[in-house]
Structure formats: structure tokens, C-alpha cells
Design a protein around this motif. Sequence first.
Motif, PDB file in Angstrom:
ATOM      1  N   GLY A   1      53.443 -57.788 -75.538  1.00 39.52           N
ATOM      2  CA  GLY A   1      53.394 -56.381 -75.927  1.00 39.52           C
ATOM      3  C   GLY A   1      52.262 -56.013 -76.852  1.00 39.52           C
ATOM      4  N   ALA A   2      51.179 -56.796 -76.851  1.00 42.98           N
ATOM      5  CA  ALA A   2      50.068 -56.517 -77.756  1.00 42.98           C
ATOM      6  C   ALA A   2      49.323 -55.243 -77.408  1.00 42.98           C
ATOM      7  CB  ALA A   2      49.092 -57.698 -77.760  1.00 42.98           C
ATOM      8  N   TYR A   3      49.465 -54.768 -76.164  1.00 42.33           N
ATOM      9  CA  TYR A   3      48.705 -53.598 -75.730  1.00 42.33           C
ATOM     10  C   TYR A   3      49.589 -52.375 -75.503  1.00 42.33           C
ATOM     11  CZ  TYR A   3      45.583 -57.495 -74.821  1.00 42.33           C
ATOM     12  OH  TYR A   3      44.824 -58.634 -74.953  1.00 42.33           O
ATOM     13  N   GLN A   4      50.800 -52.410 -76.041  1.00 40.85           N
ATOM     14  CA  GLN A   4      51.722 -51.290 -75.880  1.00 40.85           C
ATOM     15  C   GLN A   4      51.613 -50.260 -76.987  1.00 40.85           C
ATOM     16  OE1 GLN A   4      55.627 -52.960 -75.401  1.00 40.85           O
ATOM     17  NE2 GLN A   4      55.165 -53.818 -73.378  1.00 40.85           N
ATOM     18  N   GLY A   5      50.876 -50.574 -78.042  1.00 40.05           N
ATOM     19  CA  GLY A   5      50.626 -49.569 -79.066  1.00 40.05           C
ATOM     20  C   GLY A   5      51.399 -49.749 -80.349  1.00 40.05           C
TER      21      GLY A   5
ATOM     22  N   SER B   1      62.304 -48.879 -75.463  1.00 38.68           N
ATOM     23  CA  SER B   1      62.062 -48.135 -76.684  1.00 38.68           C
ATOM     24  C   SER B   1      60.825 -48.659 -77.401  1.00 38.68           C
ATOM     25  CB  SER B   1      63.279 -48.238 -77.618  1.00 38.68           C
ATOM     26  OG  SER B   1      64.421 -47.697 -76.999  1.00 38.68           O
ATOM     27  N   MET B   2      60.270 -47.815 -78.261  1.00 36.62           N
ATOM     28  CA  MET B   2      59.167 -48.227 -79.111  1.00 36.62           C
ATOM     29  C   MET B   2      59.742 -48.748 -80.424  1.00 36.62           C
ATOM     30  SD  MET B   2      56.248 -45.299 -78.581  1.00 36.62           S
ATOM     31  CE  MET B   2      57.358 -43.918 -78.780  1.00 36.62           C
ATOM     32  N   ASP B   3      59.498 -50.006 -80.715  1.00 33.72           N
ATOM     33  CA  ASP B   3      59.995 -50.625 -81.941  1.00 33.72           C
ATOM     34  C   ASP B   3      58.884 -50.581 -82.977  1.00 33.72           C
ATOM     35  OD1 ASP B   3      61.344 -51.987 -83.861  1.00 33.72           O
ATOM     36  OD2 ASP B   3      61.233 -53.945 -82.888  1.00 33.72           O
ATOM     37  N   ILE B   4      59.064 -49.768 -84.014  1.00 33.30           N
ATOM     38  CA  ILE B   4      58.042 -49.597 -85.039  1.00 33.30           C
ATOM     39  C   ILE B   4      58.685 -49.860 -86.397  1.00 33.30           C
ATOM     40  CG2 ILE B   4      56.217 -48.089 -85.905  1.00 33.30           C
ATOM     41  CD1 ILE B   4      56.754 -46.289 -83.488  1.00 33.30           C
ATOM     42  N   ASP B   5      58.324 -50.993 -86.997  1.00 34.83           N
ATOM     43  CA  ASP B   5      58.865 -51.342 -88.314  1.00 34.83           C
ATOM     44  C   ASP B   5      60.386 -51.267 -88.358  1.00 34.83           C
ATOM     45  OD1 ASP B   5      56.449 -51.929 -89.435  1.00 34.83           O
ATOM     46  OD2 ASP B   5      56.138 -49.958 -90.312  1.00 34.83           O
TER      47      ASP B   5
END
Length: 490
Positions: A93-97, A286-290
Motif C-alpha cells: 500500500g505504499a502508493y495508495q496515499g 477504507s483509508m487508514d490514517i493515523d
Amino acid sequence: MSTNESVTPRLYTETLAASHPESRAMSIRLFQSISAAIEMVADFLTCALGIFAAYLPDPSLYIGSQIQYPLREASAVSFAVSLFAVLLLHKNGAYQGSSGLLQIRETERAIRIPVQSLLVMLPFSLLLNLKFSRVGFPVALVLIPVLLILQKHAFVAVIRALHARGCGVDRVIVYGIGDTGKRILSALSHSVRLGLDPIAVITHDDSLDGECMPEMGYRRRRSVPVQRGPITSALLNSCQCSTLVMALPNLSSEQIATAVDAAKQVGSRVLFLSAIELQEQKWTESMDIDGLSLTPMLESFERGPYSIAKRIVDLIGSSLLLLLFAPPLFLIALLVKLDSPGPALFVQERVGRNGAIFKMYKFRSMHKGTPRYEFSPTTPFDPRITRIGRLLRRTSLDELPQLMNVFLGDMSLVGPRPEMPFIVQTYTSEQRQRLQVAPGITGLWQLSADRAFLIHENIQYDLYYLRNRGFFMDIAILIHTLLFAMRGGI
């Protein structure tokens, strides 16, 4: 209770996904796709550069026989290791943002992936007679991660500079204040690759109108203005908002419907702060951010060929099955009548696609006089169930009359199970998304071990189906249903 009066179909249609994105959203996605492709190429070249640099310290000391073409050897190894590293980075997932406040995950990947690539490629290089320098291999283990970390930071700096010029920036409004709102503000501000730029926070607290909310952390470099709600299309337009983040966990259905409808009118997408049980569910994408899980509302669109093929299969399949099962249907109806007083068929209003109410048919499996709209029994020992009803429910034969619903177009052979209106009224934002497609007789939830629990408590199966549905997936579900029934699992 009167379900027609208790349920307003508009409540559901307003909360469906936004319409097709405007040109602004398309340009942002194009920017993200191009930047991801450029980052892949940069990672490949950085790893290749590290391999070549590792060959320089001692070109005369190689494992094995004397080297004749060191440049050829170095090129083959560098290509293989770099390609493998990029593939692993993509898989991780390094290029998912997604990034984070400290970018720890990116640094961890930049260290781990090259080391894994080198260790995996080492035995293959020996088998293929591609020689590593005795000094070059340990140098590569250190040099490539260092170069990759530096390149990643430089890439983020370039993206940040482009965002400052207005390129690839997604203007975000956060609906909700407090610690959660601050965490979302901080996470989005530091996740540069996502391109999500918080520009305002909306609250219903009049005392906070006009204030500025700072991000979390002791530095507090960034703050955004706070405006009083509710969310309207005029407010979103005035802020040029392209994404609305729903950060309030206890919003009512009316507030959600109003906010999502406003976003739909201006072409903004909607992200929901997912429930805790969905944060670990990989199927929801889902986007997992922190540690925060933001789930996008599914886009509601119909794929023409698939929709036509699905309806044709439903029509032909239900017709053939009704003819094939005509004798068993008559026999089951007779047994139900003989077992207990009351009609053979049980007719109940359910919620279908876009919140439309329809009459669903089943063989009666409970005693006459049982309340029509209550939670379904979860155990065969429920006193409401008749003797023949236990057999029907255990084998799912009570569902056979729903073939008529499929024939009429209210249901499909495959899809999420339809629920009663009083349950749908309590749906969360994630659960409401299952109303985007026609309900079905069978589906992923029915084949799972979680079918012993309530449907809406296992929404991950329906979300997975919504995102991955297709003609061949429907055929696969039907095959599994047939095998499941033959094993006596239904």
C-alpha cells in the motif's frame, strides 16, 4: 405498525452515493494516478542506483568464478531487485496515499522492503550465476534504504509544493468538532499524498462560530476556521468543497441525509469515520490514517451490460425454478396449513433498492398471531416457530416463494438480504449503502458463519459484494449456495 407511514423512501434515496464526480474530482484523481506512477518509477530507479553503487567499492571480489561482464551482472541484479521491491511496495500500500503525522510507516517500508528484496533475490542470483560483491551486498543492505528514505522525503516535498500551487488538491470540510475533528484535521494535513486539504470545520455549536480549530500536537502549525452548520449545498459551494468528512459519530438519520444530499448536489464525495468494528475489516477498502478509518460512500452507478445480464438471468432462472419446484411448493403449502392454523404464505413488507417498499413472500414458519414486524428468531427453539417451520427455516425452504419476487423484479437471485423497515430506520451510514442494489435470495452473508446473527451487524459482506459485484461473482455465489444446500448447511 404501518410500515408505509413509518418509512419515508426519500430518507434512503437521499443518502445514496454522490453522482458521478465533476471534472475537478477527475483531475485530482488523474493527478494522484500520475504521481503514483512517477513514484513507482522513482523507487525503481533509486533501488537500481543503490545496486549499481554497491558494486563500486570492490569490483574485483566476487562470490564464485572470475567475472567477465560485471556491468551485465550488475544490470541483471539491479533490475530484478528493483522490480521486486516496487512490487512489494505496491502490495504493502505504499502508493495508495495514506501517510501519517510522523511518516513512520513510510520509513519502515523503505527499510524493510529493500532488505526483503535483497534477501529473496540472493539465492536466485547464486542459482543464475549472478555474482554479488562480498562488500557490495552489505553495502546495498544499508545504501538502498537510505537512498529510498531520502527519495521519499524529496518526493513528498515536491508534492507539497505542487499542492501549494493548487495542483491535485482536494478541498475538504470536516463535519464535527472536538478531539475527533482535531485528529482528522491533523491526520489529513500531514498525509500529503492524499491531497486532502482541510479548509473548514462545521459544528452545530453557535458559540464556536468564527473560531479557529488548531490541529493536535504541541506545535499547532495549522488551524482552520469553524463555521456553524448545518451542511448545505450553498455552504459547500462557497467553500469550493470537493470532499465532505463526516466526523460526528452520533448524527441522526436526518442530519446524515441532509449533509449527503447537499454533497450530492454539488458533486462532492463523502467520507465517513468508520465504526471501530469496520476499521479492521479489509473488505471495506477504507483509508487508514493515523488509526482513523475513513470509508468512502460507494458510488451509485449501474453497469449497463451487467445489469441487463443480471435481470435476464433472474427472469429466466426464477421462471424455470418456479416451474421445477411447483410440486414441492404445493406440498409445502399443504404441510404448513395442516401443521397449524393460518395462511400458507406469509407476506411482509421489506425495504428494497433505493428504499422502495415491496411485499416479500415466504412460507409461514411461525404461529398465526405472531407480531408481523419483530426481529427474526435466531434459534430453532424460539416458541414462535411451528413444527414444520423449524424444518423450513433450517433448510431455507421457507424462502422459495421469493422466486416470485425475483420474477416481478423486486428482488434478485443474488444480493443483500432485504430487511424490515423498522430495522432500516436505525441504519448507520455504512449499513445504508446496502440499499444501492436490489436485495437477493442468497448472498455472501447467507453463506457465512455470521448468518446466525443479525444482517445489519455483519455489513462487511454486503460492502464487499457492492464493490466487487459482477456477473461471474453472482454465478459463483449461486454455485456455492447450491453446494452449501447439498451439504445441508442451509
